[in-house]
Scaffold this active site. Sequence first.
Site, PDB file in Angstrom:
ATOM      1  CB  ALA A  13      17.815  11.601 147.338  1.00 58.63           C
ATOM      2  CB  SER A  37       9.805  11.588 152.093  1.00 55.75           C
ATOM      3  OG  SER A  37       9.857  10.239 151.646  1.00 55.75           O
ATOM      4  NE  ARG A  38       7.995   8.625 146.051  1.00 56.66           N
ATOM      5  CZ  ARG A  38       8.467   7.799 145.121  1.00 56.66           C
ATOM      6  NH1 ARG A  38       7.707   7.474 144.100  1.00 56.66           N
ATOM      7  NH2 ARG A  38       9.682   7.306 145.223  1.00 56.66           N
ATOM      8  CG  HIS A  80      15.599  15.801 137.687  1.00 56.29           C
ATOM      9  ND1 HIS A  80      16.935  15.856 137.359  1.00 56.29           N
ATOM     10  CD2 HIS A  80      15.535  15.140 138.876  1.00 56.29           C
ATOM     11  CE1 HIS A  80      17.640  15.269 138.304  1.00 56.29           C
ATOM     12  NE2 HIS A  80      16.815  14.817 139.227  1.00 56.29           N
ATOM     13  CE  LYS A  98      25.071  14.693 139.240  1.00 53.12           C
ATOM     14  NZ  LYS A  98      24.873  13.234 138.989  1.00 53.12           N
ATOM     15  NE  ARG A 167      24.688   7.263 141.357  1.00 59.04           N
ATOM     16  CZ  ARG A 167      24.352   7.467 142.632  1.00 59.04           C
ATOM     17  NH1 ARG A 167      23.684   6.526 143.300  1.00 59.04           N
ATOM     18  NH2 ARG A 167      24.685   8.594 143.234  1.00 59.04           N
ATOM     19  CG  ASP A 179      25.390   9.214 138.724  1.00 57.40           C
ATOM     20  OD1 ASP A 179      24.437   9.824 139.255  1.00 57.40           O
ATOM     21  OD2 ASP A 179      26.303   8.693 139.382  1.00 57.40           O
TER      22      ASP A 179
END
Length: 334
Positions: A13, A37-38, A80, A98, A167, A179
């Site tokens: 990310a 990572s995938r 998460h 967060k 988002r 966010d």
Amino acid sequence: MSKKLRFGIMSTARIARNSMIPGILKSERCEVGAVASRNAEKASELAERYHIDKYYGSYEELLDDPDIDAVYIPLPNHLHKPWTIKAAQAGKHILCEKPAALTEEEVREMADVAQANNVLFAEAFMYRYHPKHARVREIIESGEIGQLRGIHGSFTFNNAEDKDNVRYSKDMGGGSIYDVGCYPISAARMIYGQEPKAVTAHAFFSEEHDGVDMMVHGMMEFDHGLGLTFDCGMWTYSRCSLEIAGTEGRIELPSAFGWERMEDMSQIFVHTAKGSREEKVGIYNHFALQADAMAAAVMDGVPLPYGPDDAISNIRAIEACLRAASSSSRVEIK
């Protein structure tokens, strides 16, 4: 354990690529042991960019690596909880971006699993580790601005054209409160040293963006007549400020949740009847300081500055804001 805390980065990310990995590399007590990572090609490219020794094409492989002490999780919000739980069960300490999760129930479960597996779990609010916020507390405690009366925070940006961004997915935990609204909310809790009792909010929801909240105006109530007014948005000109008002003065932070990278950038302004002044505490990478705080907790047993209880309290306030925003009403926080 080695002399440094070895982080595994769970995802490529943007915040990992551009902020957290550089922060760890600048930290005193941490290093990046692997990135996952995938998509193995993406992991390989990121590892090569930062000269990281190992990379993996799956998150499971990262968690299976015995050389990794802790993981940093910057995955989309809805992921998460499952990956924090898997990391805890693999014996890894967890620094999770967060918001820690989408609901208080989820964060409580994450904290319980971490405790059951004897690993540390912390929510990553990097700004709180910057020395400018400790200096603000010193100014308040000195009495220079008198008794606290209120706080206003703004955190907005305009990324509305990027409609494929996570988002803007409701199911993934999108929206401006999750966010960026979480920043002034967490800051008010930190400054007041207490939890909010109620919140009123009004929001703009965009059907172009899966119906998530794109702009929110809120008012959060604390004990002793204290309050937080805030606005947060993802379809608004960029702002990142905090104002703390007292009976005898006020404090302004023009880049409250960001970090200054040049010596001439403003940090703290103090205004009283005696005049105004600017204070600078210096240039610090708060991502590096956050990583070092995690290392001190893991390696030295120093208490986490902000542990699972703080993450639970924060998501409780965030959930109340979401309910208030969806109904344009006042919601009590219990």
